[in-house]
Design a protein around this motif. Structure first.
Motif, short mmCIF file in Angstrom:
data_model
loop_
_atom_site.label_atom_id
_atom_site.label_comp_id
_atom_site.label_asym_id
_atom_site.label_seq_id
_atom_site.Cartn_x
_atom_site.Cartn_y
_atom_site.Cartn_z
N ILE A 39 -52.63 45.14 -32.94
CA ILE A 39 -52.67 44.60 -34.30
C ILE A 39 -53.25 43.19 -34.31
O ILE A 39 -54.13 42.86 -35.10
CB ILE A 39 -51.26 44.60 -34.92
N PHE A 40 -52.75 42.34 -33.39
CA PHE A 40 -53.24 40.96 -33.31
C PHE A 40 -54.73 40.93 -32.95
O PHE A 40 -55.50 40.13 -33.49
CB PHE A 40 -52.44 40.16 -32.27
N VAL A 41 -55.14 41.80 -32.02
CA VAL A 41 -56.54 41.83 -31.60
C VAL A 41 -57.43 42.25 -32.77
O VAL A 41 -58.48 41.63 -33.02
CB VAL A 41 -56.73 42.79 -30.40
N LYS A 42 -57.04 43.28 -33.50
CA LYS A 42 -57.84 43.73 -34.65
C LYS A 42 -57.90 42.65 -35.73
O LYS A 42 -58.96 42.45 -36.35
CB LYS A 42 -57.23 45.02 -35.23
N LEU A 43 -56.79 41.96 -35.96
CA LEU A 43 -56.79 40.87 -36.94
C LEU A 43 -57.74 39.76 -36.51
O LEU A 43 -58.48 39.20 -37.33
CB LEU A 43 -55.37 40.32 -37.11
N PHE A 98 -61.55 45.98 -20.90
CA PHE A 98 -61.99 47.24 -21.51
C PHE A 98 -61.26 47.49 -22.83
O PHE A 98 -61.85 47.96 -23.80
CB PHE A 98 -61.74 48.41 -20.55
N ASP A 99 -59.97 47.19 -22.84
CA ASP A 99 -59.17 47.44 -24.03
C ASP A 99 -59.62 46.58 -25.21
O ASP A 99 -59.79 47.07 -26.32
CB ASP A 99 -57.69 47.15 -23.71
N PHE A 100 -59.83 45.29 -24.95
CA PHE A 100 -60.25 44.39 -26.02
C PHE A 100 -61.63 44.77 -26.54
O PHE A 100 -61.88 44.69 -27.75
CB PHE A 100 -60.26 42.94 -25.52
N ILE A 101 -62.52 45.19 -25.65
CA ILE A 101 -63.85 45.62 -26.09
C ILE A 101 -63.72 46.87 -26.96
O ILE A 101 -64.33 46.98 -28.03
CB ILE A 101 -64.76 45.91 -24.88
N SER A 113 -59.82 52.40 -34.15
CA SER A 113 -58.59 51.96 -34.81
C SER A 113 -57.51 51.62 -33.79
O SER A 113 -57.53 52.09 -32.65
CB SER A 113 -58.08 53.06 -35.75
N ALA A 114 -56.55 50.82 -34.22
CA ALA A 114 -55.44 50.44 -33.35
C ALA A 114 -54.59 51.65 -32.98
O ALA A 114 -54.11 51.77 -31.85
CB ALA A 114 -54.57 49.38 -34.05
N GLY A 115 -54.41 52.56 -33.94
CA GLY A 115 -53.60 53.75 -33.67
C GLY A 115 -54.22 54.64 -32.62
O GLY A 115 -53.53 55.12 -31.70
N SER A 170 -45.03 52.89 -33.42
CA SER A 170 -44.97 51.52 -33.93
C SER A 170 -46.37 50.99 -34.25
O SER A 170 -46.58 50.36 -35.29
CB SER A 170 -44.28 50.61 -32.91
N THR A 171 -47.31 51.25 -33.36
CA THR A 171 -48.68 50.78 -33.59
C THR A 171 -49.28 51.42 -34.83
O THR A 171 -49.92 50.74 -35.64
CB THR A 171 -49.56 51.10 -32.37
N ILE A 172 -49.09 52.72 -34.98
CA ILE A 172 -49.64 53.43 -36.14
C ILE A 172 -49.06 52.90 -37.45
O ILE A 172 -49.78 52.66 -38.43
CB ILE A 172 -49.38 54.95 -36.01
N VAL A 173 -47.75 52.68 -37.47
CA VAL A 173 -47.08 52.17 -38.68
C VAL A 173 -47.57 50.76 -38.99
O VAL A 173 -47.90 50.42 -40.15
CB VAL A 173 -45.55 52.20 -38.50
N GLN A 174 -47.60 49.89 -37.97
CA GLN A 174 -48.08 48.52 -38.19
C GLN A 174 -49.54 48.50 -38.64
O GLN A 174 -49.92 47.72 -39.51
CB GLN A 174 -47.92 47.70 -36.91
N ALA A 175 -50.35 49.35 -38.01
CA ALA A 175 -51.77 49.40 -38.38
C ALA A 175 -51.95 49.82 -39.83
O ALA A 175 -52.86 49.35 -40.52
CB ALA A 175 -52.52 50.36 -37.45
N HIS A 176 -51.07 50.70 -40.30
CA HIS A 176 -51.15 51.16 -41.69
C HIS A 176 -50.81 50.04 -42.66
O HIS A 176 -51.56 49.79 -43.63
CB HIS A 176 -50.21 52.33 -41.90
N PHE A 177 -49.71 49.33 -42.40
CA PHE A 177 -49.24 48.33 -43.36
C PHE A 177 -49.93 46.97 -43.20
O PHE A 177 -50.08 46.23 -44.17
CB PHE A 177 -47.73 48.15 -43.23
N VAL A 178 -50.36 46.63 -41.98
CA VAL A 178 -50.98 45.32 -41.75
C VAL A 178 -52.50 45.40 -41.84
O VAL A 178 -53.14 44.54 -42.45
CB VAL A 178 -50.56 44.76 -40.37
#
Length: 315
Positions: free
Chosen positions: A29-33, A95-98, A104-106, A268-276
C-alpha cells in the motif's frame, strides 16, 4: 505456570502476531501510494526504506553480539549470510518494488505467496527432501488459486501494457525470497534467527545503498520530504515493527499458529488496497486468495522447519 497465565500469553501472542501480519501487508500500500503521489523510482524508494531500517538492525546486531550465548560467525558463515542477504532479500525487494509499479497491490501479494512453494521445490531438488502427499495437494491448490485470481485480474487490467512484466518481476521476487528462506534455514539452527536476521538485513542494506549510489553516480540527488516520509513508513511500520512482532509471536504461540495467522496477509492487502488505493475487489480475486491461503497453510503443515521464522516477512 498455571492455565490462566498460559491463556493470557496466548491472547497476547495472537494479537501481536495478527498486528505484525497486517503491518507487513501495508508495504504494498505504501509503495503504491509513493509511486502514485511522488516522482520516485523503485531503487530510490527502496534505498529510503533501508536507510531508516538500518539503525534498528545495527542496534540489534550490536546487542545480540554481546549476549553470553552469542555464537560467533566463521569466515564461511560471514560470506554465507552476506550472500543470502544481498542475493535474497535485496534482490527480492528490488524485483517487488519494480513489479508494484505495474500491477495491483492485491495481485502482488498473491503472486508473492508462491514463495513457500518455491522453497519446497528448492529443498526437494537440491537437498533431496521428499515432497509429501499433503504438500503436493497444497502446491496444486496454491497454483490453482493464483491462476484463478490472475486471469480474473487480467480481464480487468487488460489495457495495461506492462501487466505481464510487472507480474514477472513479482514472480522473481517470490523466487529469490525463497532462496533467502531456504538459505536461512541452514544457518539459523546454529546462530539463532534474530542474529541471522540482523546481519543478513545489514548485508541487504549495503546492496541496496550500493545500487543507489551506482545508479546516481555523478548526479546531485536531492530527495523530497515526501520520499523520506514514505521511507520512514516502509522501514518502521512495514519492516522493523512487524519483524519483531512475529518474532515475539513465535515465542508466545509457536510457529504453526503464526503460520496460520499470517495467512491474513493477502486478505489484509486486498482490503486495504480497496479502501486506500481504490482497487476493485472481484469474485475471482477473493476465490483465488482463499484457495492460495489454504495451499500455503498446507505446505507448512507439520514441517520440521517452520515457514515463518523470526525474520522479515516477504520483502
Amino acid at each position: 505456570m498455571n492455565t490462566a497465565t498460559k491463556h493470557t500469553l496466548s491472547l497476547g501472542g495472537l494479537f501481536v502476531t495478527l498486528a505484525g501480519a497486517v503491518l507487513f501487508s501495508t508495504k504494498a500500500i505504501f509503495v503504491k501510494l509513493a509511486f502514485g503521489q511522488v516522482r520516485v523510482d523503485a531503487v530510490t524508494l527502496l534505498a529510503a526504506r533501508m536507510v531508516f531500517a538500518l539503525p534498528f538492525y545495527l542496534v540489534a546486531a550490536f546487542l545480540l553480539s554481546r549476549q553470553k550465548d552469542n555464537v560467533r560467525f566463521t569466515v564461511r558463515e560471514w560470506v554465507y549470510v552476506s550472500a543470502i542477504g544481498i542475493l535474497g532479500y535485496y534482490l527480492s525487494s528490488l524485483f517487488d518494488f519494480i513489479g508494484l509499479q505495474y500491477i495491483s497491490a492485491g495481485l502482488e501479494r498473491l503472486i508473492l505467496f508462491l514463495y513457500p512453494s518455491f522453497a519446497v521445490f528448492i529443498n526437494a531438488f537440491y537437498f533431496k527432501q521428499r515432497i509429501s502427499g499433503i504438500q503436493k495437494t497444497a502446491l496444486l491448490l496454491t497454483y490453482l488459486g493464483i491462476g484463478i485470481a490472475y486471469f480474473g485480474e487480467l480481464s480487468v487490467d487488460a489495457n495495461n501494457p506492462d501487466f505481464y512484466f510487472g507480474s514477472l518481476m513479482v514472480l522473481l521476487c517470490a523466487a529469490t525470497y525463497s532462496v533467502y528462506l531456504v538459505g536461512s534455514g541452514r544457518i539459523i539452527p546454529r546462530v539463532g534467527a534474530n542474529k541471522f536476521t540482523a546481519y543478513a538485513m545489514l548485508a541487504a542494506t549495503v546492496g541496496v545503498l550500493g545500487h543507489f549510489l551506482v545508479v546516481n553516480a555523478g548526479k546531485g540527488v536531492a530527495l523530497s520530504p515526501d520520499i523520506w516520509q514514505y521511507g520512514v513508513l516502509l522501514a518502521v511500520f512495514s519492516t522493523v515493527l512487524p519483524s519483531f512482532m512475529l518474532s515475539q509471536g513465535l515465542k508466545s504461540i509457536g510457529s504453526n499458529n503464526v503460520a496460520v495467522i499470517s495467512g491474513i496477509g493477502p486478505v489484509s492487502t486486498i482490503v486495504q488496497a480497496h479502501f486506500v488505493l481504490g482497487e476493485k475487489i472481484f469474485f475471482t480475486q477473493v476465490l483465488g486468495t482463499l484457495i492460495v491461503i489454504v495451499g500455503v497453510l498446507l505446505i507448512g503443515w507439520k514441517r520440521e522447519v517452520p515457514l515463518t521464522e523470526p525474520k522479515p516477512g516477504p520483502v
